[in-house]
Write a protein that holds these residues in place. Structure first.
Motif, mmCIF file in Angstrom:
data_model
loop_
_atom_site.group_PDB
_atom_site.id
_atom_site.type_symbol
_atom_site.label_atom_id
_atom_site.label_comp_id
_atom_site.label_asym_id
_atom_site.label_seq_id
_atom_site.Cartn_x
_atom_site.Cartn_y
_atom_site.Cartn_z
ATOM 1 N N ASP B 30 0.847 -1.194 0.000
ATOM 2 C CA ASP B 30 0.000 0.000 0.000
ATOM 3 C C ASP B 30 0.875 1.235 0.000
ATOM 4 O OD1 ASP B 30 -2.199 -1.572 0.088
ATOM 5 O OD2 ASP B 30 -2.648 -1.221 2.214
ATOM 6 N N ILE B 31 0.333 2.335 -0.498
ATOM 7 C CA ILE B 31 1.019 3.625 -0.396
ATOM 8 C C ILE B 31 0.169 4.507 0.500
ATOM 9 C CG2 ILE B 31 1.895 5.621 -1.656
ATOM 10 C CD1 ILE B 31 2.007 3.784 -4.154
ATOM 11 N N TYR B 32 0.801 5.161 1.479
ATOM 12 C CA TYR B 32 0.040 5.959 2.444
ATOM 13 C C TYR B 32 0.093 7.433 2.103
ATOM 14 C CZ TYR B 32 0.064 1.594 4.975
ATOM 15 O OH TYR B 32 -0.092 0.284 5.302
ATOM 16 N N ASP B 33 -0.953 8.112 2.508
ATOM 17 C CA ASP B 33 -1.091 9.534 2.215
ATOM 18 C C ASP B 33 0.057 10.326 2.828
ATOM 19 O OD1 ASP B 33 -2.199 11.763 1.192
ATOM 20 O OD2 ASP B 33 -3.681 12.033 2.782
ATOM 21 N N GLY B 34 0.735 11.110 2.029
ATOM 22 C CA GLY B 34 1.758 12.025 2.524
ATOM 23 C C GLY B 34 3.100 11.385 2.827
ATOM 24 N N GLU B 35 3.256 10.093 2.584
ATOM 25 C CA GLU B 35 4.553 9.484 2.907
ATOM 26 C C GLU B 35 5.543 9.655 1.756
ATOM 27 O OE1 GLU B 35 4.963 5.261 3.303
ATOM 28 O OE2 GLU B 35 3.637 4.839 1.614
ATOM 29 N N PHE B 36 6.819 9.475 2.110
ATOM 30 C CA PHE B 36 7.877 9.452 1.105
ATOM 31 C C PHE B 36 8.401 8.024 1.071
ATOM 32 C CE2 PHE B 36 11.508 10.234 -1.346
ATOM 33 C CZ PHE B 36 11.491 11.522 -1.829
ATOM 34 N N LEU B 37 8.048 7.322 0.006
ATOM 35 C CA LEU B 37 8.346 5.897 -0.092
ATOM 36 C C LEU B 37 9.454 5.688 -1.114
ATOM 37 C CD1 LEU B 37 7.434 2.910 0.472
ATOM 38 C CD2 LEU B 37 5.892 3.169 -1.461
ATOM 39 N N SER B 38 10.475 4.904 -0.730
ATOM 40 C CA SER B 38 11.542 4.626 -1.701
ATOM 41 C C SER B 38 11.521 3.168 -2.115
ATOM 42 C CB SER B 38 12.913 4.945 -1.115
ATOM 43 O OG SER B 38 13.120 6.323 -1.145
ATOM 44 N N ILE B 39 11.905 2.954 -3.361
ATOM 45 C CA ILE B 39 11.975 1.601 -3.897
ATOM 46 C C ILE B 39 13.403 1.345 -4.326
ATOM 47 C CG2 ILE B 39 11.291 0.204 -5.877
ATOM 48 C CD1 ILE B 39 8.531 1.490 -5.622
ATOM 49 N N LYS B 178 6.593 19.921 2.021
ATOM 50 C CA LYS B 178 5.905 21.190 2.258
ATOM 51 C C LYS B 178 4.576 21.243 1.505
ATOM 52 C CE LYS B 178 7.713 25.917 2.179
ATOM 53 N NZ LYS B 178 9.030 26.486 1.838
ATOM 54 N N GLU B 179 4.563 20.708 0.297
ATOM 55 C CA GLU B 179 3.342 20.734 -0.503
ATOM 56 C C GLU B 179 2.424 19.562 -0.149
ATOM 57 O OE1 GLU B 179 2.662 23.213 -2.717
ATOM 58 O OE2 GLU B 179 4.589 24.213 -2.381
ATOM 59 N N LYS B 180 2.836 18.771 0.839
ATOM 60 C CA LYS B 180 2.026 17.647 1.343
ATOM 61 C C LYS B 180 1.666 16.638 0.257
ATOM 62 C CE LYS B 180 0.007 19.921 5.341
ATOM 63 N NZ LYS B 180 0.649 21.258 5.180
ATOM 64 N N LYS B 181 2.664 16.313 -0.562
ATOM 65 C CA LYS B 181 2.428 15.320 -1.611
ATOM 66 C C LYS B 181 2.945 13.962 -1.139
ATOM 67 C CE LYS B 181 1.135 18.414 -4.680
ATOM 68 N NZ LYS B 181 -0.177 18.485 -5.281
ATOM 69 N N THR B 182 2.448 12.937 -1.791
ATOM 70 C CA THR B 182 2.945 11.593 -1.564
ATOM 71 C C THR B 182 3.973 11.310 -2.660
ATOM 72 O OG1 THR B 182 0.745 11.012 -0.826
ATOM 73 C CG2 THR B 182 2.239 9.192 -1.308
ATOM 74 N N ALA B 183 5.106 10.699 -2.283
ATOM 75 C CA ALA B 183 6.136 10.475 -3.293
ATOM 76 C C ALA B 183 6.578 9.013 -3.293
ATOM 77 C CB ALA B 183 7.337 11.375 -3.035
ATOM 78 N N VAL B 184 6.773 8.478 -4.483
ATOM 79 C CA VAL B 184 7.369 7.150 -4.621
ATOM 80 C C VAL B 184 8.647 7.333 -5.420
ATOM 81 C CG1 VAL B 184 7.048 4.797 -5.435
ATOM 82 C CG2 VAL B 184 5.062 6.126 -4.681
ATOM 83 N N LEU B 185 9.786 7.086 -4.755
ATOM 84 C CA LEU B 185 11.084 7.346 -5.372
ATOM 85 C C LEU B 185 11.788 6.037 -5.704
ATOM 86 C CD1 LEU B 185 13.643 9.262 -5.898
ATOM 87 C CD2 LEU B 185 14.241 8.738 -3.541
ATOM 88 N N VAL B 186 12.189 5.884 -6.967
ATOM 89 C CA VAL B 186 13.030 4.751 -7.353
ATOM 90 C C VAL B 186 14.471 5.223 -7.346
ATOM 91 C CG1 VAL B 186 13.744 3.343 -9.310
ATOM 92 C CG2 VAL B 186 11.338 3.528 -8.730
ATOM 93 N N THR B 187 15.342 4.497 -6.677
ATOM 94 C CA THR B 187 16.743 4.926 -6.642
ATOM 95 C C THR B 187 17.681 3.729 -6.535
ATOM 96 O OG1 THR B 187 18.364 6.214 -5.432
ATOM 97 C CG2 THR B 187 16.581 5.306 -4.139
ATOM 98 N N HIS B 188 18.922 3.951 -6.993
ATOM 99 C CA HIS B 188 19.965 2.939 -6.836
ATOM 100 C C HIS B 188 20.763 3.194 -5.575
ATOM 101 C CE1 HIS B 188 19.917 1.897 -11.265
ATOM 102 N NE2 HIS B 188 19.783 0.764 -10.628
ATOM 103 N N ASP B 189 20.569 4.383 -5.028
ATOM 104 C CA ASP B 189 21.462 4.890 -3.999
ATOM 105 C C ASP B 189 20.831 4.645 -2.629
ATOM 106 O OD1 ASP B 189 22.906 6.409 -2.254
ATOM 107 O OD2 ASP B 189 23.135 8.107 -3.615
#
Ligand code: ATP
Ligand code: MG
Lengths: 239, 247
Positions: B30-39, B178-189
């Motif tokens: 699941d993705i939650y409101d306002g979280e910063f999720l990394s993959i 600050k803009e209260k967005k939900t983010a899903v970030l793909v990264t190698h790092d």
């Protein structure tokens, strides 16, 4: 840049300017020399002025034709035919490219035909076109169109297919449809290719028009060349 | 926190004349409101494919994606994909324009965003006149302006040099918060994932399946971003994720 350039820098700039000057002067000298040698050769009988003409008689002939307006008329007609052929060729070519980009099935079907048509010597078809359309301006414009339209299709389509895949994904992810992709990404990013195609097309249309006029016209530069060689006033042809 | 997206038993295979490539294997989260999720996951495992499924651009072969309440998602990619034939302002309006939502009021909002994030004087310049970091900020504003709730970030910082990358990723994650967005970030790092996220999902080699999940929490005086890298917990998280990836 330094406010007080060193001696070395001044010398460098000076020698740079000198080279530039020398190039310019030599260019003009070659141009003049060519015509002077031509004139002298004709004068002394090294070449036969009846076959090769001579600069002085070309100038006289040009002035004569300018005075009675015939030169401008011929130039104008050729220019007009080139512009029309070029314009229609560009618009039609771009439209066909859009259709091919839009529908990959049609694209695949047409691909071998495009290759064959492109390798065809289009001007060689001019006599057939003239038989079909008659001995008139329509036929000449058709020849000009034929020489430019296939190249336009191929170049513009190449430009379209070169659009960045991720640019397209971005537009898609914002909810854009295929039309948005075409107008917001594919067309603008292909603009340099389209401009390149235009540059090539002007030249090709001009060749098409001249060849058409060789065969069919009563006016225009192509006609003038043919007429000139028939009546052997080489002064005409050299203009 | 409220879950706004549910991915259930997602599998996806690509088909080509040469054969079939399975990219996603039974992925559920699941993705939650306002979280910063990394993959994070090995390269080529199917991370981009996963984002594409969340965005709705790709349909899974099996499983369902459910987004709550008509929320929209928008991409930020590795390159900024600012169009050179548009001004910075007009680039920032692209999302709104495509959603047929470019009202005078929204234009004003884009101007305010540009102003807020220091790009006001570049609004009518060409993208090529901006620095790498500014370009990423402009791309983010384009995403924010589109009024998407879920931002899908596919290695958006990997084209930047290390120095710029640290500051830009910190800056961008702060703007997203600050803009209260939900983010899903793909990264190698891994360190980027740990320092920016609330949660990190670790995926296996292709076909990607969910291997582990880490909730990232730092003491108050460290917070997310660059300063998090100095927290004692940082090493710990880093090592755990590293080991999980290596298994
Ligand atoms: N359109 C496609 N058609 C066929 N196979 C594809 C396609 N897109 C991706 N793949 C394959 O699916 C697998 C997963 O690709 P994906 O781009 O999702 O991986 P990724 O984890 O994002 O990789 P990277 O770390 O390199 O960004 C890869 O093996 C790739 O070759
Ligand atoms: Mg990827």
């Amino acid at each position: 840049m330094n406010n007080n350039p060193s001696k070395e820098q001044i010398m460098f700039i000076k020698s740079l300017n000198r080279t530039k000057q020398a190039v310019k002067i030599t260019r003009i000298a070659i141009f003049l020399l060519f015509f002077i040698i031509w004139e002298i050769a004709a004068d002394t009988g090294v070449i036969d002025p009846f076959i090769f003409s001579r600069p002085s008689s070309i100038i006289v002939c040009a002035i004569g034709m300018l005075k009675d307006g015939s030169l401008l008329r011929h130039v104008g007609i050729t220019l007009f035919e080139t512009c029309v052929g070029f314009g229609i060729g560009t618009v039609m070519g771009t439209l066909v490219a859009v259709i091919l980009w839009w529908n990959s099935f049609i694209n695949k079907v047409c691909d071998p035909y495009l290759v064959v048509l492109n390798s065809l010597p289009k001007t060689a078809l001019a006599p057939i076109i003239i038989v079909w359309l008659g001995n008139n301006m329509k036929a000449i414009i058709a020849v000009a169109l034929l020489t430019s339209v296939i190249v336009t299709i191929i170049n513009v389509l190449g430009g379209f297919n070169n659009a960045d895949k991720d640019d397209i994904r971005l537009v898609r992810s914002f909810g854009g449809n295929k039309k948005d992709v075409l107008f917001k990404v594919v067309f603008p990013s292909a603009t340099p290719y389209i401009i390149d195609a235009l540059k090539i097309n002007v030249g090709l249309s001009f060749v098409g028009v001249i060849v058409g006029e060789f065969l069919a016209a009563k006016e225009g530069l192509g006609y003038l060349i043919v007429y000139g060689s028939q009546v052997f006033t080489l002064g005409y042809k050299q203009i | 926190m409220e879950a706004i997206a549910h991915l259930k038993n997602i599998s996806l295979s690509y088909h080509s004349p040469k054969g079939e490539t399975k990219a996603l294997d039974n992925v559920t989260f699941d993705i939650y409101d306002g979280e910063f999720l990394s993959i994070v996951g090995p390269s080529g495992c199917g991370k981009s494919t996963l984002l594409s499924v969340i965005s709705g651009l790709s349909l899974p072969s099996e499983g369902t994606v459910k987004i709550e309440g008509n929320r929209k998602s928008a991409y930020m990619l590795q390159k900024d994909h600012l169009f050179e034939w548009r001004s910075v302002f007009s680039n920032a309006c692209l999302g709104l324009e495509l959603q047929k939502n470019l009202t005078a009021e929204n234009r004003q909002k884009v101007h305010e965003l540009l102003k807020k994030y220091g790009l006001e004087e570049f609004a009518f310049k060409k993208p090529s006149e901006l620095s790498g970091g500014m370009r990423q900020r402009a791309a983010l504003i384009r995403t924010l302006a589109s009024q998407a709730d879920i931002l899908l970030l596919d290695e958006p910082f990997s084209a930047l040099d290390y120095q710029t990358r640290l500051t830009v990723s910190d800056e961008i994650s702060k703007i997203i918060k600050k803009e209260k967005k939900t983010a899903v970030l793909v990264t190698h790092d891994i360190s980027e994932a740990v320092s920016l996220s609330d949660r990190v999902l670790v995926f296996s080699k292709r076909p990607a399946s969910l291997k582990a999940e880490f909730k990232i929490e730092f003491p108050d005086n460290f917070k997310n971003g660059i300063s998090a890298r100095e927290a004692p917990e940082f090493r710990e998280y880093f090592n755990k994720i590293w080991k999980e990836l290596d298994k």
